[in-house]
Scaffold this motif. Structure first.
Motif, PDB file in Angstrom:
ATOM      1  N   ARG A  31       0.828  -1.203   0.000  1.00  0.00           N
ATOM      2  CA  ARG A  31       0.000   0.000   0.000  1.00  0.00           C
ATOM      3  C   ARG A  31       0.868   1.261   0.000  1.00  0.00           C
ATOM      4  O   ARG A  31       0.443   2.317   0.440  1.00  0.00           O
ATOM      5  CB  ARG A  31      -0.914   0.021   1.218  1.00  0.00           C
ATOM      6  N   LEU A  32       2.079   1.131  -0.479  1.00  0.00           N
ATOM      7  CA  LEU A  32       2.988   2.260  -0.504  1.00  0.00           C
ATOM      8  C   LEU A  32       2.700   3.154  -1.707  1.00  0.00           C
ATOM      9  O   LEU A  32       2.164   2.697  -2.711  1.00  0.00           O
ATOM     10  CB  LEU A  32       4.434   1.757  -0.582  1.00  0.00           C
ATOM     11  N   PRO A  33       3.066   4.438  -1.597  1.00  0.00           N
ATOM     12  CA  PRO A  33       2.931   5.304  -2.774  1.00  0.00           C
ATOM     13  C   PRO A  33       3.837   4.773  -3.891  1.00  0.00           C
ATOM     14  O   PRO A  33       4.994   4.471  -3.662  1.00  0.00           O
ATOM     15  CB  PRO A  33       3.430   6.663  -2.282  1.00  0.00           C
ATOM     16  N   GLY A  34       3.321   4.641  -5.062  1.00  0.00           N
ATOM     17  CA  GLY A  34       4.073   4.093  -6.179  1.00  0.00           C
ATOM     18  C   GLY A  34       3.609   2.702  -6.563  1.00  0.00           C
ATOM     19  O   GLY A  34       3.928   2.220  -7.650  1.00  0.00           O
ATOM     20  N   ASP A  35       2.884   2.033  -5.683  1.00  0.00           N
ATOM     21  CA  ASP A  35       2.276   0.749  -6.029  1.00  0.00           C
ATOM     22  C   ASP A  35       1.030   1.033  -6.864  1.00  0.00           C
ATOM     23  O   ASP A  35       0.205   1.861  -6.501  1.00  0.00           O
ATOM     24  CB  ASP A  35       1.885  -0.032  -4.775  1.00  0.00           C
ATOM     25  N   ILE A  36       0.920   0.364  -7.977  1.00  0.00           N
ATOM     26  CA  ILE A  36      -0.178   0.630  -8.908  1.00  0.00           C
ATOM     27  C   ILE A  36      -1.339  -0.301  -8.591  1.00  0.00           C
ATOM     28  O   ILE A  36      -1.188  -1.515  -8.537  1.00  0.00           O
ATOM     29  CB  ILE A  36       0.292   0.428 -10.358  1.00  0.00           C
ATOM     30  N   ARG A  37      -2.497   0.298  -8.380  1.00  0.00           N
ATOM     31  CA  ARG A  37      -3.712  -0.467  -8.084  1.00  0.00           C
ATOM     32  C   ARG A  37      -4.851   0.092  -8.926  1.00  0.00           C
ATOM     33  O   ARG A  37      -5.215   1.253  -8.794  1.00  0.00           O
ATOM     34  CB  ARG A  37      -4.052  -0.357  -6.606  1.00  0.00           C
ATOM     35  N   ILE A  38      -5.391  -0.726  -9.794  1.00  0.00           N
ATOM     36  CA  ILE A  38      -6.505  -0.333 -10.649  1.00  0.00           C
ATOM     37  C   ILE A  38      -7.650  -1.296 -10.374  1.00  0.00           C
ATOM     38  O   ILE A  38      -7.505  -2.495 -10.533  1.00  0.00           O
ATOM     39  CB  ILE A  38      -6.107  -0.382 -12.143  1.00  0.00           C
ATOM     40  N   GLU A  39      -8.778  -0.744  -9.958  1.00  0.00           N
ATOM     41  CA  GLU A  39      -9.933  -1.578  -9.638  1.00  0.00           C
ATOM     42  C   GLU A  39     -11.141  -1.102 -10.433  1.00  0.00           C
ATOM     43  O   GLU A  39     -11.397   0.084 -10.537  1.00  0.00           O
ATOM     44  CB  GLU A  39     -10.240  -1.516  -8.147  1.00  0.00           C
ATOM     45  N   SER A  40     -11.863  -2.050 -10.977  1.00  0.00           N
ATOM     46  CA  SER A  40     -13.125  -1.753 -11.647  1.00  0.00           C
ATOM     47  C   SER A  40     -14.150  -2.778 -11.172  1.00  0.00           C
ATOM     48  O   SER A  40     -13.877  -3.596 -10.304  1.00  0.00           O
ATOM     49  CB  SER A  40     -12.948  -1.792 -13.166  1.00  0.00           C
ATOM     50  N   GLU A  41     -15.316  -2.742 -11.761  1.00  0.00           N
ATOM     51  CA  GLU A  41     -16.370  -3.667 -11.340  1.00  0.00           C
ATOM     52  C   GLU A  41     -15.995  -5.120 -11.616  1.00  0.00           C
ATOM     53  O   GLU A  41     -16.274  -6.004 -10.825  1.00  0.00           O
ATOM     54  CB  GLU A  41     -17.663  -3.346 -12.072  1.00  0.00           C
ATOM     55  N   ARG A  42     -15.341  -5.358 -12.739  1.00  0.00           N
ATOM     56  CA  ARG A  42     -15.084  -6.730 -13.163  1.00  0.00           C
ATOM     57  C   ARG A  42     -13.680  -7.231 -12.866  1.00  0.00           C
ATOM     58  O   ARG A  42     -13.442  -8.436 -12.888  1.00  0.00           O
ATOM     59  CB  ARG A  42     -15.321  -6.856 -14.652  1.00  0.00           C
ATOM     60  N   SER A  43     -12.746  -6.341 -12.653  1.00  0.00           N
ATOM     61  CA  SER A  43     -11.367  -6.815 -12.493  1.00  0.00           C
ATOM     62  C   SER A  43     -10.572  -5.929 -11.541  1.00  0.00           C
ATOM     63  O   SER A  43     -10.963  -4.795 -11.251  1.00  0.00           O
ATOM     64  CB  SER A  43     -10.670  -6.862 -13.854  1.00  0.00           C
ATOM     65  N   ARG A  44      -9.482  -6.482 -11.090  1.00  0.00           N
ATOM     66  CA  ARG A  44      -8.527  -5.758 -10.254  1.00  0.00           C
ATOM     67  C   ARG A  44      -7.131  -6.024 -10.790  1.00  0.00           C
ATOM     68  O   ARG A  44      -6.766  -7.173 -11.051  1.00  0.00           O
ATOM     69  CB  ARG A  44      -8.584  -6.245  -8.813  1.00  0.00           C
ATOM     70  N   ILE A  45      -6.349  -4.967 -10.924  1.00  0.00           N
ATOM     71  CA  ILE A  45      -4.960  -5.091 -11.353  1.00  0.00           C
ATOM     72  C   ILE A  45      -4.104  -4.466 -10.270  1.00  0.00           C
ATOM     73  O   ILE A  45      -4.356  -3.344  -9.829  1.00  0.00           O
ATOM     74  CB  ILE A  45      -4.724  -4.381 -12.698  1.00  0.00           C
ATOM     75  N   TYR A  46      -3.090  -5.190  -9.847  1.00  0.00           N
ATOM     76  CA  TYR A  46      -2.247  -4.729  -8.759  1.00  0.00           C
ATOM     77  C   TYR A  46      -0.791  -4.981  -9.122  1.00  0.00           C
ATOM     78  O   TYR A  46      -0.401  -6.114  -9.395  1.00  0.00           O
ATOM     79  CB  TYR A  46      -2.623  -5.467  -7.475  1.00  0.00           C
ATOM     80  N   VAL A  47       0.025  -3.921  -9.149  1.00  0.00           N
ATOM     81  CA  VAL A  47       1.440  -4.023  -9.474  1.00  0.00           C
ATOM     82  C   VAL A  47       2.230  -3.340  -8.347  1.00  0.00           C
ATOM     83  O   VAL A  47       2.318  -2.115  -8.298  1.00  0.00           O
ATOM     84  CB  VAL A  47       1.760  -3.353 -10.832  1.00  0.00           C
ATOM     85  N   PRO A  48       2.798  -4.119  -7.421  1.00  0.00           N
ATOM     86  CA  PRO A  48       3.489  -3.539  -6.255  1.00  0.00           C
ATOM     87  C   PRO A  48       4.945  -3.158  -6.562  1.00  0.00           C
ATOM     88  O   PRO A  48       5.878  -3.776  -6.072  1.00  0.00           O
ATOM     89  CB  PRO A  48       3.416  -4.665  -5.227  1.00  0.00           C
TER      90      PRO A  48
END
Length: 68
Positions: A31-48
Motif C-alpha cells: 500500500r505504498l505510494p508508487g504501487d499501482i492499483r486499478i480496480e473496476s467492477e469486473r477486475s482488479r490489477i495490482y502491481v506492487p
C-alpha cells in the motif's frame, strides 16, 4: 547448500507465523505510494512496484551481510 536452505525455510516459517498471528505488522506492505492499483467492477490489477524495490533492497543487504 543444505544449511542455507534450512535457514531460508526457518525464516519463511517465522514470517508466515508473524503474518498469521500479527497481520497488522504487514498492513503497509503493498500500500505504498508508487504501487499501482486499478480496480473496476469486473477486475482488479495490482502491481506492487515500490514494495518489491524495498523488498529487493532489504534482501540484498541481508545476503551481503551473511556473505561477509
Amino acid at each position: 547448500m543444505a544449511r542455507w536452505l534450512i535457514i531460508a525455510g526457518i525464516i519463511l516459517i517465522a514470517v508466515g507465523v508473524l503474518m498469521y498471528f500479527a497481520p497488522w505488522l504487514f498492513n503497509w506492505f503493498g500500500r505504498l505510494p508508487g504501487d499501482i492499483r486499478i480496480e473496476s467492477e469486473r477486475s482488479r490489477i495490482y502491481v506492487p512496484i515500490v514494495s518489491m524495490i524495498i523488498l529487493s533492497i532489504v534482501l540484498s543487504v541481508i545476503v551481503s551481510f551473511f556473505r561477509r
